[in-house]
Design a protein around this motif. Structure first.
Motif, PDB file in Angstrom:
ATOM      1  N   LEU A  29       0.827  -1.203   0.000  1.00 22.82           N
ATOM      2  CA  LEU A  29       0.000   0.000   0.000  1.00 22.82           C
ATOM      3  C   LEU A  29       0.865   1.258   0.000  1.00 22.82           C
ATOM      4  N   PRO A  30       0.446   2.294  -0.729  1.00 27.57           N
ATOM      5  CA  PRO A  30       1.247   3.520  -0.791  1.00 27.57           C
ATOM      6  C   PRO A  30       1.336   4.238   0.548  1.00 27.57           C
ATOM      7  N   ALA A  31       2.542   4.721   0.877  1.00 31.38           N
ATOM      8  CA  ALA A  31       2.798   5.502   2.090  1.00 31.38           C
ATOM      9  C   ALA A  31       2.485   4.730   3.370  1.00 31.38           C
ATOM     10  N   VAL A  32       2.550   3.395   3.305  1.00 32.15           N
ATOM     11  CA  VAL A  32       2.325   2.556   4.488  1.00 32.15           C
ATOM     12  C   VAL A  32       3.593   1.770   4.793  1.00 32.15           C
ATOM     13  N   GLU A  33       4.106   1.944   6.002  1.00 24.67           N
ATOM     14  CA  GLU A  33       5.250   1.173   6.480  1.00 24.67           C
ATOM     15  C   GLU A  33       4.729   0.089   7.424  1.00 24.67           C
ATOM     16  N   VAL A  34       4.950  -1.171   7.073  1.00 29.85           N
ATOM     17  CA  VAL A  34       4.473  -2.289   7.882  1.00 29.85           C
ATOM     18  C   VAL A  34       5.573  -2.669   8.865  1.00 29.85           C
ATOM     19  N   ILE A  35       5.243  -2.681  10.158  1.00 25.74           N
ATOM     20  CA  ILE A  35       6.245  -2.826  11.206  1.00 25.74           C
ATOM     21  C   ILE A  35       5.858  -3.932  12.182  1.00 25.74           C
ATOM     22  N   ASN A  36       6.828  -4.723  12.579  1.00 24.80           N
ATOM     23  CA  ASN A  36       6.634  -5.734  13.619  1.00 24.80           C
ATOM     24  C   ASN A  36       6.704  -5.037  14.975  1.00 24.80           C
ATOM     25  N   GLY A  37       5.610  -5.067  15.707  1.00 24.07           N
ATOM     26  CA  GLY A  37       5.583  -4.428  17.013  1.00 24.07           C
ATOM     27  C   GLY A  37       4.280  -4.728  17.714  1.00 24.07           C
ATOM     28  N   SER A  38       4.166  -4.297  18.956  1.00 21.30           N
ATOM     29  CA  SER A  38       2.957  -4.545  19.741  1.00 21.30           C
ATOM     30  C   SER A  38       2.450  -3.239  20.318  1.00 21.30           C
TER      31      SER A  38
END
Length: 289
Positions: free
Chosen positions: A91-100
């Protein structure tokens, strides 16, 4: 409830099939999203920075990414297969991050808004609230939104039909002790912020325990109806974590209850044989103090 740093087993097991979740969980009605963004102070705010907690497979992230305001989104998700499904969407301008919820790799006061879609009940703890407070700018808004099918209602909510009430009663019979939206306990974390007396105010000032979010919560909802085939309806119900984990005789019994419910005389079908299923999109928001 599991701590906010630890994904509850019910969620980890129930949401293993990320493809099914993404295919059968509903998106959010446009009028509900518009009202929600109004409450969030996001409507018409170009380039706003949005932290989305527990973004899952991206059912709400897709809406954020496609808004004309061009939001910059940090999507936080602890469940690996869900996070992978979201990342695949690119998705544009979306940073997918591993976190809680209690450990977000996000800078202090980065966000203009923070959103939890279909998820806050899993981590409604003081620990998570403190972390949400940390990543938001002063005066920014934290918003929560849920799609609630009638068969997954809180006990005080009346279902639209007898067949949906029968399924709702069955879902409640599978209660596993984990707090979900229908228990409405997630509100308590906000209510418990307020000091009980003036002496407590003084004590909390020194201990940095003053309220972090404003009360009362802003709240609104939008009712909806969708038409689903019997197979699609069962697939949708099966994405509930307590249904998804059923096996053997327990799963067969769940299918039996489902079939019996659909034999009710108030099941409405269209010319395609699709069933009218009812629900509500409920949302709430609060300012970061």
């Amino acid at each position: 409830m599991a701590s906010a740093t630890q994904l509850p087993v019910a969620a980890a097991e129930g949401f293993k099939d990320a493809n099914a979740y993404d295919a059968y969980r509903p998106s959010y009605p446009a009028d509900a999203v518009e009202k929600f963004f109004d409450g969030m102070k996001l409507k018409g705010t170009s380039d706003a920075r949005v932290v989305e907690i527990a973004s899952g497979t991206g059912k709400f992230t897709e809406l954020l990414a496609n808004q004309p305001e061009r939001f910059l989104v940090k999507a936080i998700e602890p469940h690996e297969t869900m996070r992978q499904k979201l990342a695949e969407k690119d998705l544009p301008a979306v940073e997918v991050i591993n976190g809680s919820a209690s450990k977000m790799p996000v800078e202090n006061e980065w966000g203009d808004a923070c959103i939890a879609a279909q998820a806050f009940h899993w981590f409604a703890t003081p620990e998570a609230l403190s972390e949400i407070h940390r990543v938001l700018k002063p005066g920014a808004v934290f918003g929560m939104i849920w799609n609630i099918d009638n068969y997954n209602n809180p006990k005080g909510w009346e279902a639209s039909t007898k067949w949906e009430q029968k399924l709702n009663d069955f879902v409640w019979s599978l209660d596993d002790g984990h707090s979900r939206f229908r228990h409405m306990k997630w509100k308590e974390v906000f209510e418990k912020q307020a000091p009980g007396n003036p002496f407590q105010v003084v004590k909390d000032t020194f201990l940095d325990h003053l309220p972090k979010f404003s009360l009362p919560l802003g709240e609104d909802s939008v009712k909806w109806t969708v038409w689903l085939s019997e197979d699609a309806l069962w697939a949708r119900i099966s994405t509930l974590s307590q249904i998804a984990i059923l096996k053997g005789e327990e799963r067969e019994n769940a299918i039996k209850v489902f079939k019996e419910a659909l034999a009710s005389d108030d099941v409405e079908r269209n010319e395609k044989g699709e069933i009218a299923a009812h629900g509500v999109t409920y949302f709430a928001w609060t300012d970061r103090i």
